[in-house]
Write an enzyme that holds these catalytic residues in place. Structure first.
Site, short mmCIF file in Angstrom:
data_model
loop_
_atom_site.label_atom_id
_atom_site.label_comp_id
_atom_site.label_asym_id
_atom_site.label_seq_id
_atom_site.Cartn_x
_atom_site.Cartn_y
_atom_site.Cartn_z
N CYS A 107 -27.68 -26.24 2.53
CA CYS A 107 -28.22 -25.14 1.62
C CYS A 107 -27.49 -23.96 1.96
O CYS A 107 -27.16 -23.33 0.84
CB CYS A 107 -29.80 -24.92 1.83
SG CYS A 107 -30.55 -26.33 1.27
N GLU A 152 -34.31 -25.47 -1.76
CA GLU A 152 -33.38 -24.17 -2.11
C GLU A 152 -32.37 -24.82 -3.08
O GLU A 152 -31.89 -23.95 -4.01
CB GLU A 152 -32.49 -23.93 -0.70
CG GLU A 152 -33.54 -23.27 0.36
CD GLU A 152 -33.85 -24.29 1.30
OE1 GLU A 152 -34.50 -25.36 0.99
OE2 GLU A 152 -34.19 -23.95 2.40
N CYS A 168 -31.39 -25.28 5.78
CA CYS A 168 -30.38 -26.06 6.48
C CYS A 168 -29.14 -25.93 6.00
O CYS A 168 -28.90 -25.07 5.34
CB CYS A 168 -30.91 -27.51 5.96
SG CYS A 168 -30.09 -28.06 4.12
N CYS A 189 -33.35 -30.62 -0.99
CA CYS A 189 -34.28 -29.38 -0.46
C CYS A 189 -34.67 -28.33 -1.59
O CYS A 189 -33.86 -28.61 -2.74
CB CYS A 189 -33.30 -28.72 0.40
SG CYS A 189 -32.91 -29.50 1.80
N ASN A 205 -38.68 -29.26 -2.74
CA ASN A 205 -37.94 -30.40 -2.06
C ASN A 205 -38.57 -31.66 -3.07
O ASN A 205 -39.82 -31.87 -3.27
CB ASN A 205 -38.13 -30.54 -0.61
CG ASN A 205 -39.69 -30.68 -0.26
OD1 ASN A 205 -40.48 -29.92 -0.82
ND2 ASN A 205 -39.94 -31.16 0.97
N ILE A 206 -37.68 -32.33 -3.09
CA ILE A 206 -38.03 -33.75 -3.96
C ILE A 206 -37.36 -34.77 -3.03
O ILE A 206 -36.28 -35.02 -2.98
CB ILE A 206 -37.49 -33.75 -5.27
CG1 ILE A 206 -38.12 -32.65 -6.11
CG2 ILE A 206 -37.72 -35.20 -5.97
CD1 ILE A 206 -37.30 -32.44 -7.59
N GLU A 207 -38.38 -35.74 -2.48
CA GLU A 207 -37.88 -36.75 -1.36
C GLU A 207 -37.87 -38.23 -2.33
O GLU A 207 -38.23 -38.27 -3.44
CB GLU A 207 -39.13 -36.95 -0.23
CG GLU A 207 -39.11 -35.67 0.38
CD GLU A 207 -39.75 -35.48 1.73
OE1 GLU A 207 -40.77 -36.47 1.85
OE2 GLU A 207 -39.73 -34.78 2.61
N1 THU Z 1 -36.21 -29.23 3.25
C1 THU Z 1 -36.35 -28.36 2.39
O1 THU Z 1 -36.67 -28.29 1.18
N2 THU Z 1 -35.64 -27.22 2.75
C2 THU Z 1 -35.19 -26.77 4.15
O2 THU Z 1 -34.82 -25.72 4.40
C3 THU Z 1 -35.76 -27.66 5.42
C4 THU Z 1 -36.14 -29.02 4.78
C5 THU Z 1 -37.23 -30.64 3.00
C6 THU Z 1 -36.08 -31.80 3.21
C7 THU Z 1 -37.30 -32.94 3.35
O3 THU Z 1 -37.87 -32.97 2.01
C8 THU Z 1 -38.51 -32.00 4.27
O4 THU Z 1 -38.10 -30.82 3.98
C9 THU Z 1 -38.38 -32.22 5.56
O5 THU Z 1 -37.11 -32.03 6.11
#
Ligand code: THU
Length: 161
Positions: free
Chosen positions: A115, A75, A112, A73, A62-64
């Site tokens: 995804c 995935e 989620c 996300c 994940n990259i915010e």
């Molecule tokens: N996130 C994912 O990368 N995959 C998931 O299936 C659920 C959530 C990430 C998004 C965000 O960066 C962090 O987790 C918190 O929601």
């Protein structure tokens, strides 16, 4: 009027030692991927790894972003990256793991909805059920064969005409 019920089949492995070689390797890759996560806002680090039919494994994390919805996300980073690099090669499996700086993640992290929707099309392109492995940082592993076991009543492109 009638009542209907959706029943889903999945397998739970008590720990990764129960997995077969290919699954275990994919899960290890997902744990490695989580180390590259950029999650300064949630401190929730997710790793994903996809296995292609040619044996190649592609990682994602994940990259915010400060503008929250701009992040992505793990995935989708993994699946899109694999499709971008190997557009002709089917994706067979994806493993997902996570750790947090705030809590112990000992339960499987399920993907989620967005995804899952992407997984639907990945599966369609591959022409066979996608294997989905989910774990936390430690603990049991959930395994789903086919996205429909995770997401009933999926949106399909046949409605687009
Ligand atoms: N996130 C994912 O990368 N995959 C998931 O299936 C659920 C959530 C990430 C998004 C965000 O960066 C962090 O987790 C918190 O929601």
């Amino acid at each position: 009027m009638r009542k209907e019920r959706f029943i889903s089949d999945y397998v739970v492995y008590e720990c990764e030692d129960e997995l077969g070689t290919q699954d275990a390797e994919l899960l290890r890759e997902a744990h490695e991927a989580a180390r590259n996560s950029y999650a300064p806002y949630s401190q929730f680090h997710v790793g994903a790894a996809v296995r292609l039919s040619n044996g190649v494994i592609v990682r994602g994390n994940n990259i915010e972003n400060a503008a929250y919805p701009s992040g992505l996300c793990a995935e989708r980073v993994a699946m899109f990256s694999a499709q971008a690099q190997y557009p002709e090669v089917p994706i067979e499996a994806i493993a997902i793991t996570a750790f947090s700086e705030k809590v112990e993640v000992t339960e499987p992290v399920a993907p989620c909805g967005a995804c899952r929707q992407v997984m639907v099309e990945v599966e369609q392109l591959a022409g066979k059920p996608l294997r989905i492995l989910c774990q936390g940082n430690t603990g049991p592993v959930m395994a789903f064969d086919g996205v429909e076991t995770l997401m009933p009543f999926i949106f399909l492109d046949k409605f687009l005409g």
